[in-house]
Design a protein around this motif. Structure first.
Motif, PDB file in Angstrom:
ATOM      1  N   LEU A 111       3.280   1.081  36.577  1.00  0.00           N
ATOM      2  CA  LEU A 111       2.765  -0.287  36.488  1.00  0.00           C
ATOM      3  C   LEU A 111       1.252  -0.267  36.262  1.00  0.00           C
ATOM      4  CD1 LEU A 111       3.343  -3.380  36.797  1.00  0.00           C
ATOM      5  CD2 LEU A 111       2.764  -3.100  39.210  1.00  0.00           C
ATOM      6  N   LEU A 112       0.557   0.617  36.984  1.00  0.00           N
ATOM      7  CA  LEU A 112      -0.899   0.732  36.793  1.00  0.00           C
ATOM      8  C   LEU A 112      -1.218   1.006  35.323  1.00  0.00           C
ATOM      9  CD1 LEU A 112      -2.221   2.939  39.757  1.00  0.00           C
ATOM     10  CD2 LEU A 112      -2.642   0.510  39.376  1.00  0.00           C
ATOM     11  N   VAL A 113      -0.479   1.946  34.746  1.00  0.00           N
ATOM     12  CA  VAL A 113      -0.718   2.318  33.343  1.00  0.00           C
ATOM     13  C   VAL A 113      -0.417   1.127  32.435  1.00  0.00           C
ATOM     14  CG1 VAL A 113       0.119   3.789  31.465  1.00  0.00           C
ATOM     15  CG2 VAL A 113      -0.348   4.785  33.727  1.00  0.00           C
ATOM     16  N   ALA A 114       0.708   0.443  32.692  1.00  0.00           N
ATOM     17  CA  ALA A 114       1.094  -0.689  31.831  1.00  0.00           C
ATOM     18  C   ALA A 114       0.029  -1.784  31.892  1.00  0.00           C
ATOM     19  CB  ALA A 114       2.458  -1.233  32.261  1.00  0.00           C
ATOM     20  N   VAL A 174      -8.765  -1.941  36.178  1.00  0.00           N
ATOM     21  CA  VAL A 174      -7.609  -2.243  37.017  1.00  0.00           C
ATOM     22  C   VAL A 174      -7.886  -1.673  38.407  1.00  0.00           C
ATOM     23  CG1 VAL A 174      -5.112  -2.029  37.285  1.00  0.00           C
ATOM     24  CG2 VAL A 174      -6.124  -1.925  34.994  1.00  0.00           C
ATOM     25  N   ARG A 175      -7.915  -2.548  39.402  1.00  0.00           N
ATOM     26  CA  ARG A 175      -8.090  -2.097  40.785  1.00  0.00           C
ATOM     27  C   ARG A 175      -6.794  -2.317  41.549  1.00  0.00           C
ATOM     28  NH1 ARG A 175     -13.267  -1.165  41.589  1.00  0.00           N
ATOM     29  NH2 ARG A 175     -14.763  -2.222  40.239  1.00  0.00           N
ATOM     30  N   PHE A 176      -6.658  -1.666  42.685  1.00  0.00           N
ATOM     31  CA  PHE A 176      -5.475  -1.878  43.523  1.00  0.00           C
ATOM     32  C   PHE A 176      -5.836  -1.595  44.970  1.00  0.00           C
ATOM     33  CE2 PHE A 176      -4.601   2.683  44.012  1.00  0.00           C
ATOM     34  CZ  PHE A 176      -5.269   3.198  42.905  1.00  0.00           C
ATOM     35  N   THR A 177      -5.277  -2.403  45.858  1.00  0.00           N
ATOM     36  CA  THR A 177      -5.511  -2.195  47.292  1.00  0.00           C
ATOM     37  C   THR A 177      -4.455  -2.951  48.067  1.00  0.00           C
ATOM     38  OG1 THR A 177      -7.304  -2.126  48.906  1.00  0.00           O
ATOM     39  CG2 THR A 177      -7.039  -4.174  47.731  1.00  0.00           C
ATOM     40  N   THR A 178      -4.006  -2.469  49.224  1.00  0.00           N
ATOM     41  CA  THR A 178      -4.351  -1.277  49.955  1.00  0.00           C
ATOM     42  C   THR A 178      -3.254  -0.229  49.778  1.00  0.00           C
ATOM     43  OG1 THR A 178      -5.562  -2.502  51.648  1.00  0.00           O
ATOM     44  CG2 THR A 178      -4.688  -0.407  52.304  1.00  0.00           C
ATOM     45  N   LYS A 201       0.688  12.313  43.626  1.00  0.00           N
ATOM     46  CA  LYS A 201      -0.095  12.852  42.516  1.00  0.00           C
ATOM     47  C   LYS A 201       0.024  11.977  41.268  1.00  0.00           C
ATOM     48  CE  LYS A 201      -1.141  17.151  40.147  1.00  0.00           C
ATOM     49  NZ  LYS A 201      -1.037  16.614  38.814  1.00  0.00           N
ATOM     50  N   ASP A 202       1.178  11.284  41.130  1.00  0.00           N
ATOM     51  CA  ASP A 202       1.351  10.441  39.937  1.00  0.00           C
ATOM     52  C   ASP A 202       0.248   9.378  39.850  1.00  0.00           C
ATOM     53  OD1 ASP A 202       2.559   9.357  42.255  1.00  0.00           O
ATOM     54  OD2 ASP A 202       3.767   7.971  41.047  1.00  0.00           O
ATOM     55  N   ILE A 203      -0.218   8.891  41.010  1.00  0.00           N
ATOM     56  CA  ILE A 203      -1.278   7.860  40.987  1.00  0.00           C
ATOM     57  C   ILE A 203      -2.602   8.506  40.564  1.00  0.00           C
ATOM     58  CG2 ILE A 203      -2.563   6.178  42.394  1.00  0.00           C
ATOM     59  CD1 ILE A 203      -0.011   5.884  44.118  1.00  0.00           C
ATOM     60  N   VAL A 204      -2.868   9.699  41.088  1.00  0.00           N
ATOM     61  CA  VAL A 204      -4.103  10.414  40.712  1.00  0.00           C
ATOM     62  C   VAL A 204      -4.052  10.745  39.210  1.00  0.00           C
ATOM     63  CG1 VAL A 204      -5.494  12.481  41.125  1.00  0.00           C
ATOM     64  CG2 VAL A 204      -4.333  11.360  43.034  1.00  0.00           C
ATOM     65  N   ASP A 205      -2.894  11.177  38.718  1.00  0.00           N
ATOM     66  CA  ASP A 205      -2.760  11.502  37.289  1.00  0.00           C
ATOM     67  C   ASP A 205      -3.051  10.264  36.430  1.00  0.00           C
ATOM     68  OD1 ASP A 205      -2.085  14.054  37.936  1.00  0.00           O
ATOM     69  OD2 ASP A 205       0.087  13.799  37.647  1.00  0.00           O
ATOM     70  N   ALA A 206      -2.552   9.107  36.889  1.00  0.00           N
ATOM     71  CA  ALA A 206      -2.781   7.871  36.119  1.00  0.00           C
ATOM     72  C   ALA A 206      -4.278   7.562  36.067  1.00  0.00           C
ATOM     73  CB  ALA A 206      -1.998   6.714  36.739  1.00  0.00           C
ATOM     74  N   ALA A 245      -9.441   2.959  32.310  1.00  0.00           N
ATOM     75  CA  ALA A 245      -9.389   1.552  32.746  1.00  0.00           C
ATOM     76  C   ALA A 245      -8.887   1.430  34.187  1.00  0.00           C
ATOM     77  CB  ALA A 245      -8.495   0.735  31.814  1.00  0.00           C
ATOM     78  N   ILE A 246      -8.197   2.441  34.682  1.00  0.00           N
ATOM     79  CA  ILE A 246      -7.786   2.382  36.098  1.00  0.00           C
ATOM     80  C   ILE A 246      -8.988   2.854  36.917  1.00  0.00           C
ATOM     81  CG2 ILE A 246      -6.137   3.166  37.834  1.00  0.00           C
ATOM     82  CD1 ILE A 246      -4.138   3.692  35.551  1.00  0.00           C
ATOM     83  N   CYS A 247      -9.482   1.973  37.772  1.00  0.00           N
ATOM     84  CA  CYS A 247     -10.747   2.260  38.455  1.00  0.00           C
ATOM     85  C   CYS A 247     -10.653   3.504  39.320  1.00  0.00           C
ATOM     86  CB  CYS A 247     -11.156   1.061  39.314  1.00  0.00           C
ATOM     87  SG  CYS A 247     -11.683  -0.319  38.297  1.00  0.00           S
ATOM     88  N   ASP A 248     -11.777   4.224  39.385  1.00  0.00           N
ATOM     89  CA  ASP A 248     -11.784   5.476  40.147  1.00  0.00           C
ATOM     90  C   ASP A 248     -12.140   5.205  41.606  1.00  0.00           C
ATOM     91  OD1 ASP A 248     -14.470   4.933  39.912  1.00  0.00           O
ATOM     92  OD2 ASP A 248     -14.843   6.508  38.444  1.00  0.00           O
ATOM     93  N   HIS A 249     -11.332   4.341  42.207  1.00  0.00           N
ATOM     94  CA  HIS A 249     -11.535   4.003  43.613  1.00  0.00           C
ATOM     95  C   HIS A 249     -10.175   3.852  44.296  1.00  0.00           C
ATOM     96  CE1 HIS A 249     -12.280   0.631  46.733  1.00  0.00           C
ATOM     97  NE2 HIS A 249     -12.358   1.810  47.304  1.00  0.00           N
ATOM     98  N   VAL A 250     -10.004   4.545  45.414  1.00  0.00           N
ATOM     99  CA  VAL A 250      -8.760   4.411  46.184  1.00  0.00           C
ATOM    100  C   VAL A 250      -9.107   4.074  47.629  1.00  0.00           C
ATOM    101  CG1 VAL A 250      -6.719   5.613  47.060  1.00  0.00           C
ATOM    102  CG2 VAL A 250      -7.454   5.989  44.693  1.00  0.00           C
ATOM    103  N   HIS A 251      -8.537   2.980  48.120  1.00  0.00           N
ATOM    104  CA  HIS A 251      -8.708   2.630  49.534  1.00  0.00           C
ATOM    105  C   HIS A 251      -7.487   3.171  50.274  1.00  0.00           C
ATOM    106  CE1 HIS A 251     -10.323   0.549  52.944  1.00  0.00           C
ATOM    107  NE2 HIS A 251      -9.183  -0.083  53.150  1.00  0.00           N
TER     108      HIS A 251
END
Ligand code: SAM
Ligand code: SF4
Length: 511
Positions: free
Chosen positions: A286-289, A299-303, A311-316, A322-328
């Motif tokens: 979904l993040l990629v889409a 594209v941000r996401f939380t929490t 790892k799939d989220i890190v790979d994305a 465009a997927i922001c380099d921030h993870v909460h």
């Protein structure tokens, strides 16, 4: 409408405002002028819940006049999130405001009183229903007063006992019923409630009145199925319900058409997303889409919950700028014993493995967290483990809380509660340690040129502010005339623990 609590509450309020707009309600500039006053409440910690009752106390009908006294709003601008019809009209047209600063924009001072907005058109042009003003006179001595959200769900009809001038009590799992509940009040019903949490519905609306002209929020999963022993959310927000990926992507496309380039996907455990639609997308898909939607640039996401973080989220993140380099990624405690007592479903080591996935990424990922100190039974040794974990992870930011015992939660009856002074002592140490980590991390960025989405303008001429993809706040100087909503390159010249200071290096225009 005043909102307390988390980003999800903020966004729920935007949707509730949309429900009211769709029914022909108008925004007014002051609580005095309002016929309907709503509080969207938070009960995550005791203090937040108490605040709501003190606000309700301010609305107690006056003995002599039978009128409600109205509060002056929040103590600071960020607290006062009143309805802004003008802002709604602007965002519908993709307008970029020159005075608002992101989230904290409150009622626009030059909004036309009583102007309702629907699809960007003033009320006089639309098919608006005349609201029967007489029927709106309700338990609040001339106003409908409603309590929404987590305190509503937690306290239920007891709110009517404590504040008989309240006429609407509705928890977030029942927001789908709001139009019906409001219709009942308009028809003269004195008290209505929506308190059912047994639902598989999500709260989707025809109109969402968006407050932030630069970042659009979308809830993709509501409720929570985890059962952390300290937390009221599973009781107040009900079970996890995900929205279909097709509906999410439709909304993202509409937002892009409206001029938004940054979207933030929301959920109490956003990465536990389970697509109920035919496409059965994983969260990372979904993040990629979303990142692939034309004109979407951030594209941000939380929490994120550590259990479902893979790892799939890190790979994305690595593959899609465009997927922001921030993870909460809230840890809550650095001690496995405390994590067990909290029922967090992971150990210290398992959490650190998730951190290692991010640290191994080619693209640097900014990591933030939530920490609770003073959980029942937390020893000095447990607390020291939390401090060591902070040193090891080097968080970019951390929300730190003193444990607050909450109704209905398993930890309420746990033994070995810590004295308040000890919780305060540990919190102060934690905050100081985190401040030093942030100072050092931010200082390392001095000299770098970072891309900033400009979302604020200072009263001081030539001073602007914005966010990097890693969600760092940058205050910077530029003689440009109007760069609100633009992506610009900023050279960092100094740093504080909470923000970066810089000067604009170049306007960005390669998209
Ligand atoms: N779902 C998210 C997660 O699992 O990390 C957190 C959502 S909660 C609204 C936000 C934060 O409030 C939590 O991460 C936790 O640190 C804090 N919190 C929740 N209940 C609390 C309590 N009883 N006392 C103190 N802090 C609490
Ligand atoms: Fe609360 Fe735990 Fe659910 Fe987060 S995951 S909302 S802390 S129960």
């Amino acid at each position: 409408m005043e909102t307390f609590g988390c980003q999800m509450n903020e966004h729920d309020s935007e949707k509730v405002a949309g429900v009211l707009l769709a029914r022909g309600y108008k925004q007014v500039e002051t609580p005095d002028a309002a016929k309907v006053i709503l509080y969207n409440t938070c009960s995550i910690r005791e203090k937040a819940a108490q605040k709501v009752f003190s606000r309700l106390g301010e609305l107690r009908p006056g003995e002599r006049t039978g009128e409600c006294r109205v509060p002056s709003g929040g103590k600071n601008p960020g607290e006062d999130r009143r309805f802004s019809a003008e802002a709604a009209g602007q965002e519908r047209r993709g307008y970029r405001d020159t005075s608002a600063s992101g989230n904290d924009s409150c009622a626009a001072s030059d909004a036309q009183p009583g102007m309702a907005v629907r699809d960007g058109r003033p009320a006089s042009e639309g098919p608006y229903k005349e609201i029967n003003q007489r029927k709106l006179v309700n338990a609040g001595g001339g106003k409908i007063i409603g309590v929404l959200g987590c305190v509503a769900q937690q306290e239920g009809e007891e709110i009517f006992e404590r504040a008989p001038w309240v006429s609407l009590v509705c928890g977030s799992a029942s927001y789908r019923k709001l139009p019906q509940l409001i219709a009942e009040l308009e028809a003269g019903n004195r008290r209505v409630t929506g308190l059912d949490t047994k639902t598989d519905e999500t709260f989707e609306t025809e109109i969402t009145r968006r407050d932030n002209p630069f970042r659009a929020y979308l809830t993709i999963i509501e409720g929570c199925d985890k059962a952390c022993s300290y937390c009221v959310v599973p009781f107040t927000r009900g079970p996890e319900r995900s929205r279909s990926s097709a509906s999410i992507l439709d909304e993202v496309r509409q937002l892009a058409e409206m001029g938004y380039s940054e979207v933030q996907l929301l959920g109490q455990t956003v990465n536990s997303y389970a697509d109920p639609g035919a496409r059965k997308m994983r969260f990372s898909e979904l993040l990629v889409a979303v990142a692939e939607v034309p004109r979407i640039r951030r594209v941000r996401f939380t929490t994120s919950h550590p259990r479902d973080f893979g790892k799939d989220i890190v790979d994305a993140i690595e593959a899609y700028p465009a997927i922001c380099d921030h993870v909460h990624l809230p840890v809550q405690s650095g001690s496995t014993a405390v994590l067990r007592a909290m029922a967090r479903t992971y150990s210290r080591e398992e959490y650190l493995q998730k951190i290692a996935l991010m640290k191994a990424a080619k693209r640097a990922i900014s990591i933030t967290t939530d920490i609770i100190v003073g959980f029942p039974g937390e020893t000095e040794k447990d607390f020291q483990e939390t401090l060591r974990l902070m040193d090891e992870v080097q968080y970019d930011s951390a929300f730190c809380f003193k444990y607050s015992p909450r109704p209905n939660t398993p930890s309420l009856t746990m033994e070995d509660a810590l004295p308040e002074e000890e919780k305060s002592r540990r919190l102060a140490i934690l905050l100081e340690r985190q401040r030093e980590i942030q100072r050092a991390k931010n200082e390392k960025l001095v000299g770098q040129v970072l891309e900033v989405l400009v979302d604020g303008k200072s009263k001081k001429a030539g001073q602007w502010s914005g966010h990097t993809t890693s969600n760092k706040v940058v205050n910077f100087s530029s003689q440009a005339e109007n760069i609100l909503g633009d992506y610009v390159q900023v050279k960092v010249i100094s740093a504080t623990p909470n923000s970066l200071i810089g000067e604009m290096a170049a306007a960005h225009s390669d998209w």
